[in-house]
Motif scaffolding. Structure first.
Motif, PDB file in Angstrom:
ATOM      1  N   ARG A 164     -37.867 -63.787-112.099  1.00 31.43           N
ATOM      2  CA  ARG A 164     -38.815 -63.105-111.210  1.00 31.43           C
ATOM      3  C   ARG A 164     -38.214 -62.942-109.818  1.00 31.43           C
ATOM      4  O   ARG A 164     -38.348 -61.883-109.176  1.00 31.43           O
ATOM      5  N   GLU A 165     -37.567 -63.984-109.340  1.00 34.67           N
ATOM      6  CA  GLU A 165     -36.958 -63.926-108.005  1.00 34.67           C
ATOM      7  C   GLU A 165     -35.858 -62.882-107.950  1.00 34.67           C
ATOM      8  O   GLU A 165     -35.755 -62.120-106.977  1.00 34.67           O
ATOM      9  N   ASP A 166     -35.028 -62.800-109.004  1.00 35.21           N
ATOM     10  CA  ASP A 166     -33.964 -61.790-109.039  1.00 35.21           C
ATOM     11  C   ASP A 166     -34.555 -60.389-109.056  1.00 35.21           C
ATOM     12  O   ASP A 166     -34.074 -59.480-108.342  1.00 35.21           O
ATOM     13  N   LEU A 167     -35.589 -60.171-109.869  1.00 35.66           N
ATOM     14  CA  LEU A 167     -36.219 -58.855-109.933  1.00 35.66           C
ATOM     15  C   LEU A 167     -36.852 -58.485-108.588  1.00 35.66           C
ATOM     16  O   LEU A 167     -36.754 -57.341-108.130  1.00 35.66           O
ATOM     17  N   ASP A 168     -37.488 -59.460-107.948  1.00 40.53           N
ATOM     18  CA  ASP A 168     -38.107 -59.196-106.645  1.00 40.53           C
ATOM     19  C   ASP A 168     -37.072 -58.857-105.582  1.00 40.53           C
ATOM     20  O   ASP A 168     -37.372 -58.158-104.606  1.00 40.53           O
ATOM     21  N   GLN A 169     -35.852 -59.346-105.782  1.00 48.24           N
ATOM     22  CA  GLN A 169     -34.780 -59.074-104.822  1.00 48.24           C
ATOM     23  C   GLN A 169     -33.998 -57.803-105.152  1.00 48.24           C
ATOM     24  O   GLN A 169     -33.007 -57.494-104.496  1.00 48.24           O
ATOM     25  N   GLY A 170     -34.448 -57.065-106.177  1.00 50.40           N
ATOM     26  CA  GLY A 170     -33.854 -55.768-106.458  1.00 50.40           C
ATOM     27  C   GLY A 170     -32.998 -55.674-107.698  1.00 50.40           C
ATOM     28  O   GLY A 170     -32.472 -54.596-108.006  1.00 50.40           O
ATOM     29  N   ALA A 171     -32.802 -56.748-108.420  1.00 50.14           N
ATOM     30  CA  ALA A 171     -32.015 -56.689-109.650  1.00 50.14           C
ATOM     31  C   ALA A 171     -32.735 -55.809-110.672  1.00 50.14           C
ATOM     32  O   ALA A 171     -33.962 -55.749-110.711  1.00 50.14           O
ATOM     33  N   THR A 172     -31.948 -55.111-111.500  1.00 51.55           N
ATOM     34  CA  THR A 172     -32.527 -54.289-112.552  1.00 51.55           C
ATOM     35  C   THR A 172     -32.749 -55.139-113.797  1.00 51.55           C
ATOM     36  O   THR A 172     -32.154 -56.210-113.950  1.00 51.55           O
ATOM     37  N   LEU A 173     -33.591 -54.629-114.686  1.00 49.15           N
ATOM     38  CA  LEU A 173     -33.852 -55.368-115.920  1.00 49.15           C
ATOM     39  C   LEU A 173     -32.585 -55.539-116.766  1.00 49.15           C
ATOM     40  O   LEU A 173     -32.335 -56.639-117.277  1.00 49.15           O
TER      41      LEU A 173
END
Length: 227
Positions: free
Chosen positions: A208-217
Motif C-alpha cells: 500500500r505504501e509503495d502504491l501510495d508513493q506512485g509505484a505501478t501495479l
C-alpha cells in the motif's frame, strides 16, 4: 499444541489484527483449502463486527418436546469461558431462533467473546447495543422452546462451508470472522497460520505504501510477487 490461558488470550488478540482474507490465503498455501464458512453467515453490525475466539461448540436439532425450557441448553451455555466463542450447530433449521440477547449476556459475563450461529437469532436491537459480536444465518422472532433442543456440547460439529458442503469445527479450534466472512483455523495450525498471516499483513502494508508513493501495479507485483 496446548496453550495456557494467557497464551490463548494473547493469540486471540493477535488474530484480531489480521483479516480473514489473509488467513484464507495462508491456509490455501499450506494445503488446507476447505476451512472457509458459508457466506450465509452475516454479522449483526456489518460495518463494525469482527470477532475471534476459541471454539466452544453447541449442537441441537429440531424435535418437538413438552415443557417451558431447555435445561441442556442452559447447562451448555453456562460452561463457556474466557476468550471462547460459542459455535452453534443446528443444521440451519429455517425459522427457529437458537440464540438471543439474554443468552448472549450470560455468556458474555462468563468471558465469552462472540457467537457463530448456524441458525436463527433474535433480539437484534439489544444484541447490537452490546459489545458482543454475533454472526448468524438468519433472523427470526420464533423461539426454539418446544421446537429445537440442544443435545450435546463441546463435541466436533459441522457448519456449512464456502467451498465444501461441511466444515468440521472442534472444541479448541479458532474461529475468525470479519466483514468478508468467517474462517476456521484447526487448533494444531493456530500458531503457524497466525505467524504467516501477520507476515502477509505486514507485506500488504508495504505494498500500500509503495502504491501510495506512485509505484505501478506491475512494479509492485514484480517486487512482492502474487498478493
Amino acid at each position: 499444541m496446548t496453550f495456557s490461558a494467557d497464551e490463548r488470550r494473547d493469540l486471540r488478540q493477535r488474530y484480531l489484527q489480521v483479516d480473514t482474507a489473509n488467513v484464507a490465503d495462508v491456509l490455501d498455501q499450506l494445503g488446507h483449502t476447505e476451512y472457509g464458512l458459508s457466506s450465509e453467515f452475516w454479522p449483526i453490525r456489518e460495518r463494525l463486527e469482527k470477532m475471534g475466539g476459541w471454539a466452544y461448540t453447541i449442537r441441537g436439532q429440531m424435535t418437538p418436546y413438552p415443557g417451558t425450557g431447555d435445561p441442556k441448553k442452559m447447562e451448555a451455555v453456562s460452561g463457556i469461558g474466557p476468550d471462547e466463542l460459542s459455535v452453534w450447530s443446528g443444521g440451519g433449521a429455517t425459522g427457529i431462533c437458537f440464540f438471543g440477547e439474554l443468552i448472549a449476556r450470560g455468556m458474555q459475563h462468563r468471558g465469552s467473546v462472540g457467537a457463530l450461529v448456524d441458525g436463527g437469532i433474535r433480539d437484534i436491537e439489544w444484541l447490537a447495543r452490546m459489545n458482543y459480536p454475533v454472526f448468524a444465518r438468519y433472523r427470526t422472532p420464533v423461539q426454539s422452546i418446544g421446537r429445537w433442543q440442544v443435545n450435546a456440547w463441546q463435541i466436533p460439529v459441522y457448519l456449512p462451508g464456502a467451498t465444501t458442503e461441511r466444515v468440521l469445527v472442534r472444541p479448541g479450534d479458532f474461529v475468525l470472522a470479519d466483514f468478508d466472512g468467517a474462517m476456521v483455523i484447526p487448533a494444531e495450525l493456530v500458531l503457524e497460520v497466525l505467524e504467516q498471516a501477520e507476515a502477509l499483513t505486514a507485506q500488504e502494508q508495504r505494498i500500500r505504501e509503495d502504491l501510495d508513493q506512485g509505484a505501478t501495479l506491475p512494479e509492485v507485483l514484480a517486487k512482492y510477487g502474487h498478493v
